[in-house]
Scaffold this active site. Sequence first.
Site, PDB file in Angstrom:
ATOM      1  N   HIS A 165       0.822  -1.210   0.000  1.00 17.27           N
ATOM      2  CA  HIS A 165       0.000   0.000   0.000  1.00 17.27           C
ATOM      3  C   HIS A 165       0.858   1.263   0.000  1.00 17.27           C
ATOM      4  CE1 HIS A 165       0.955   0.849   4.211  1.00 17.27           C
ATOM      5  NE2 HIS A 165       0.800  -0.455   4.437  1.00 17.27           N
TER       6      HIS A 165
ATOM      7  N   GLU B 174      -1.638  -6.956   7.523  1.00 10.83           N
ATOM      8  CA  GLU B 174      -0.283  -6.761   8.014  1.00 10.83           C
ATOM      9  C   GLU B 174      -0.043  -7.654   9.230  1.00 10.83           C
ATOM     10  OE1 GLU B 174       2.785  -6.380   7.976  1.00 10.83           O
ATOM     11  OE2 GLU B 174       3.044  -4.232   7.600  1.00 10.83           O
TER      12      GLU B 174
END
Length: 245
Positions: A9, A87
């Site tokens: 990202h 994550e």
Amino acid sequence: MIKLVLIRHGQSLWNLENRFTGWTDVDLSENGLSEAREAGAILKKNGYTFDVAYTSVLKRAIRTLWIVLHEMNLAWVPVHKSWKLNERHYGALQGLNKDETAQKYGEEQVHIWRRSIDVRPPALTEDDPRYEMNDPRYKTLKKGEFPLTECLVDTEKRVLAYWHSEIAPKLKDGNKVIISSHGNTIRSLVKYLDNLSSDGVVSLNIPTSIPLVYELDENLRPIRHYYLSMDGEVPEGEIPKHITF
């Protein structure tokens, strides 16, 4: 030959503030939005297209993917979201400033928490307001499945379970795939694809929002990999710099 595109990202608000983020649902910064637009433009200029996309359930990865696909005129491409692409969970470190944490616990200890593959940071407690078991996006998780902290090995285990069950079959069927995810998620995939040693993955860094292309054979073994820029493939060992977009 099969091509897979991995993208971390764009810069998040907590990347900007140098905070441990983990599963905290932090949005992109203005710079992160620009990085995502740039990534989409790079992929479009280099002639890429996709049949299916995968991302986590965290908005920084989702929004990056949306922007990339929008820039490529591919907003129609099916998108699959899974917590298994989240994550790494940073436990009780989530939300803390990295420099301040190093001052408190020592730089060596924080380095071990961040870069070792099998050492977990201090865990959250279930009464901590950062514990998000009741968030509706995690309603399919059983209590024992929701992490209170993770090391890279823990992250790799769930990422590879999703890879083998969902992503790899799509690639073998000839689909062009993009994965928009997170630094440690992508480190886990790269470790697996390139068969990296524990020492090899410790020094592996994934830059924000720069397309990483893997060329794979029919058994999904890597032939080669490279980053992309507006000028095409980037020489091995080099990472392109972002431009204002």
